[in-house]
Scaffold this motif. Structure first.
Motif, PDB file in Angstrom:
ATOM      1  N   GLN A 111      44.316 -88.778  69.301  1.00  0.00           N
ATOM      2  CA  GLN A 111      44.185 -90.153  68.835  1.00  0.00           C
ATOM      3  C   GLN A 111      45.320 -91.041  69.311  1.00  0.00           C
ATOM      4  OE1 GLN A 111      41.458 -91.360  67.494  1.00  0.00           O
ATOM      5  NE2 GLN A 111      40.579 -89.308  67.651  1.00  0.00           N
ATOM      6  N   ARG A 158      36.185 -87.576  72.185  1.00  0.00           N
ATOM      7  CA  ARG A 158      35.868 -88.342  70.973  1.00  0.00           C
ATOM      8  C   ARG A 158      36.836 -89.506  70.758  1.00  0.00           C
ATOM      9  NH1 ARG A 158      37.818 -83.422  69.515  1.00  0.00           N
ATOM     10  NH2 ARG A 158      39.741 -83.330  68.285  1.00  0.00           N
ATOM     11  N   SER A 162      36.064 -94.086  70.021  1.00  0.00           N
ATOM     12  CA  SER A 162      36.603 -95.030  69.038  1.00  0.00           C
ATOM     13  C   SER A 162      36.719 -96.445  69.598  1.00  0.00           C
ATOM     14  CB  SER A 162      37.984 -94.560  68.568  1.00  0.00           C
ATOM     15  OG  SER A 162      38.932 -94.623  69.629  1.00  0.00           O
ATOM     16  N   ARG A 170      32.119 -99.578  74.563  1.00  0.00           N
ATOM     17  CA  ARG A 170      33.211 -98.650  74.902  1.00  0.00           C
ATOM     18  C   ARG A 170      33.659 -98.839  76.348  1.00  0.00           C
ATOM     19  NH1 ARG A 170      30.058 -95.381  71.325  1.00  0.00           N
ATOM     20  NH2 ARG A 170      28.753 -94.563  73.023  1.00  0.00           N
TER      21      ARG A 170
END
Length: 233
Positions: A111, A158, A162, A170
């Motif tokens: 992340q 993944r 986000s 995206r």
């Protein structure tokens, strides 16, 4: 200082860097680039390694990849490297290795660092003066990740999802990140981490990984610490 042993962890993205010996060219023509892409596709399937991004530069290659198991990434890189050198030598009438040694790489906290690392990777053609924009360079994943073409060997991480609720959103968001590029500081952090084997992530991420290995995961405290948040631009 001795190089740290490489760290490979299943299910986490790795920034992988392989350079030519003495930074000599590893691609002589378009067929060489195509051969490397074919090998990455074939060996990725064979060894259960997901490729999220790549760039093939005249004297090096960079990958963002997630291995399914802890021991598979070295086997994947070894298979790609040996097969490529064998074909390259046969085509160009040479002998010996192309590589400066074993590949280098680092583990990323997804992340915090996957998107900055992707931008750093796919911007290398711009940084090295090979293209005006990342999407203009033919031998990288930039056009796929920015929505300009489809490259079937790539798998979106993944963390990339986000960026928006639809594929178009995206791709547009990532294209903006790519056009903006990464700051010199972020580029330095990512590339030095890959070269030195430092894990890129926040304190809790690194501490969690440190419980799984006795290997040191970050550089020693002298100097500026690597932060878990990674601004781009």
């Amino acid at each position: 200082m001795a190089r740290l042993p490489r760290l490979t962890l299943p299910g986490l993205p790795h920034y992988v860097l392989q350079r030519g010996n003495n930074l000599q060219p590893i691609f002589a023509d378009a067929q060489d680039y195509a051969c490397m892409k074919d090998l990455l596709r074939e060996m990725g399937r064979r060894f259960a390694v997901e490729l999220h991004a790549y760039i093939l530069l005249p004297n090096q290659l960079h990958l963002l990849a997630t291995p399914e198991t802890a021991d598979i990434l070295p086997h994947f890189m070894q298979a790609v490297g040996r097969s490529y050198v064998r074909g390259f030598n046969n085509r160009h009438g040479r002998s010996g290795t192309l590589w400066e040694g074993r590949y280098r790489g680092t583990v990323l906290e997804p992340q915090a660092w996957l998107l900055p690392a992707m931008v750093v990777l796919e911007s290398q053609a711009v940084t090295q003066g090979l293209a005006a924009r990342a999407v203009d360079y033919a031998f990288s994943s930039a056009r796929h990740n920015a929505g300009a073409q489809v490259d079937g060997m790539l798998r979106l991480h993944r963390a990339y999802w986000s960026l928006g609720d639809t594929p178009f959103a995206r791709e547009a968001a990532y294209a903006q990140l790519l056009d903006r590029g990464a700051s010199e500081e972020v580029q330095e952090v990512v590339l030095q981490a890959a070269l030195k084997g430092w894990v890129l992530g926040g304190d809790s991420f690194v501490q969690g990984l440190q419980q799984q290995t006795e290997r040191r995961l970050t550089r020693q405290k002298a100097g500026r610490p690597v932060r878990g948040d990674a601004p781009i631009g």
